[in-house]
Design an enzyme around this catalytic site. Sequence first.
Site, mmCIF file in Angstrom:
data_model
loop_
_atom_site.group_PDB
_atom_site.id
_atom_site.type_symbol
_atom_site.label_atom_id
_atom_site.label_comp_id
_atom_site.label_asym_id
_atom_site.label_seq_id
_atom_site.Cartn_x
_atom_site.Cartn_y
_atom_site.Cartn_z
ATOM 1 N N GLY A 41 -22.298 16.190 1.347
ATOM 2 C CA GLY A 41 -23.418 17.116 1.510
ATOM 3 C C GLY A 41 -23.903 16.979 2.941
ATOM 4 N N LEU A 231 -18.320 22.228 20.331
ATOM 5 C CA LEU A 231 -17.064 22.917 20.630
ATOM 6 C C LEU A 231 -15.857 22.051 20.270
ATOM 7 C CD1 LEU A 231 -18.198 24.206 24.171
ATOM 8 C CD2 LEU A 231 -18.286 25.488 22.022
ATOM 9 N N GLY A 235 -16.020 19.258 23.287
ATOM 10 C CA GLY A 235 -17.361 18.730 23.554
ATOM 11 C C GLY A 235 -18.471 19.641 23.087
ATOM 12 N N GLY A 269 -19.496 17.325 12.970
ATOM 13 C CA GLY A 269 -20.705 18.097 13.274
ATOM 14 C C GLY A 269 -21.945 17.446 12.675
ATOM 15 N N ASP A 270 -21.799 16.846 11.489
ATOM 16 C CA ASP A 270 -22.939 16.152 10.861
ATOM 17 C C ASP A 270 -23.314 14.909 11.668
ATOM 18 O OD1 ASP A 270 -22.938 18.033 8.845
ATOM 19 O OD2 ASP A 270 -21.746 16.811 7.474
HETATM 20 P P1 ADP Z 1 -17.913 20.737 13.009
HETATM 21 O O1 ADP Z 1 -17.497 19.414 12.458
HETATM 22 O O2 ADP Z 1 -19.261 21.175 12.532
HETATM 23 O O3 ADP Z 1 -16.875 21.828 12.902
HETATM 24 P P2 ADP Z 1 -17.158 20.400 15.806
HETATM 25 O O4 ADP Z 1 -15.722 20.519 15.404
HETATM 26 O O5 ADP Z 1 -17.651 21.310 16.864
HETATM 27 O O6 ADP Z 1 -18.160 20.496 14.582
HETATM 28 O O7 ADP Z 1 -17.369 18.871 16.293
HETATM 29 C C1 ADP Z 1 -18.659 18.352 16.509
HETATM 30 C C2 ADP Z 1 -18.621 17.357 17.643
HETATM 31 O O8 ADP Z 1 -17.724 16.286 17.301
HETATM 32 C C3 ADP Z 1 -18.102 17.879 18.975
HETATM 33 O O9 ADP Z 1 -19.132 18.543 19.696
HETATM 34 C C4 ADP Z 1 -17.668 16.580 19.640
HETATM 35 O O10 ADP Z 1 -18.805 15.887 20.127
HETATM 36 C C5 ADP Z 1 -17.092 15.785 18.467
HETATM 37 N N1 ADP Z 1 -15.641 15.984 18.308
HETATM 38 C C6 ADP Z 1 -15.001 16.830 17.474
HETATM 39 N N2 ADP Z 1 -13.664 16.766 17.602
HETATM 40 C C7 ADP Z 1 -13.446 15.811 18.547
HETATM 41 C C8 ADP Z 1 -12.266 15.238 19.162
HETATM 42 N N3 ADP Z 1 -11.045 15.655 18.822
HETATM 43 N N4 ADP Z 1 -12.441 14.279 20.103
HETATM 44 C C9 ADP Z 1 -13.667 13.844 20.467
HETATM 45 N N5 ADP Z 1 -14.816 14.341 19.933
HETATM 46 C C10 ADP Z 1 -14.708 15.305 19.002
#
Ligand code: ADP
Length: 331
Positions: A41, A231, A235, A269-270
């Site tokens: 969650g 992103l 980042g 993201g969490d």
């Molecule tokens: P969600 O999990 O909500 O889809 P993101 O994929 O944008 O969110 O990832 C959230 C954050 O996690 C990124 O802004 C970054 O700080 C970190 N992150 C995600 N993937 C990587 C990665 N491959 N290497 C390093 N940091 C990562």
Amino acid sequence: MTAPIALVVGSYNQDYAWRVERAPSAGETLRGDAFRTAAGGKGFNQAVACVRQGAPTAFVAAIGADAAGDGARRLAADEGIDARWQVRADTATGSACIVVEASGQNRIIVALGANERLEPAFLRACAALFDAAGVLLVQLENDIGATRAALDLAGSRGVLRVLNPAPVHDALDAALLGRCDVVTPNESEFALLLERTGGARVEADTLACRDDAELHRLARGLGVPTVVATLGARGCFVSHADARLRGDAQPYYRIAAERAGVVDTTGAGDAFSGALVAALLRARDRPLRDAVVHANRCAALSTERPGAAEAMPRLADVERRFGSTRSEDKA
Ligand code: ADP
């Protein structure tokens, strides 16, 4: 006067995950290789991310009168979270069925259950938590009326309101965004928010490649003072409505992802939103950038362990990898 707390209003789901060679077809029964159940969650994941970064954290959520709900209480207590549960006898604790194929592909069914029955009246009964809060963090896995009520209770007290707009809800509109100080969308949520606010139609996977001025122009269309867009492996990006906002020197900027030995990005993201709130609470007089750098580090570390809530790093993990968090102050 006691120090302010981080207040997370959100969801608790029990995750049930199976590993299988391939997902079953209609009418077919297959044997799975492994089964595990874990807390999930978005609300709970973010509360765990926040408390593990050293912030005194309260969590308000709804659960069913069932075994999963009992488990939620124990887990929150073990983490040191001050949790207030609305127990709904009329529905089950939220759950997610996750089938992971050998190829790594997954299929997920979520039944939000009690999360969708969290009531504004229950939040109003928790007014003392809003009085004590320095920052409120909400997501979109609850009844939208409850989310709106949480934002209003915080707004009337001058509490900083952070919305992680995930997953994007049908009822999310400009009026709800107008109640927030900071939003933390990922790329697909950013694209959906742009559509909802009547702005540009953009392909989510083109966002990270756009130049910073263009991203800033798009972010300004959301009507929220500060947008912190994540992103993924690229980042994150910050956009302010006003160059002086939250102590930052620039109206917009990008922070590269930290290098990570990625095992599982579930919950990254969490980790980011929970850690951002903890850092905002700890250093309210510092530029927002410091908190974003911290969140970016925590999110990277969370990808190095499997799972979501259980993968959230602790403050000591961040300091071991990146040095004292106090060194951010000098950056
Ligand atoms: P969600 O999990 O909500 O889809 P993101 O994929 O944008 O969110 O990832 C959230 C954050 O996690 C990124 O802004 C970054 O700080 C970190 N992150 C995600 N993937 C990587 C990665 N491959 N290497 C390093 N940091 C990562």
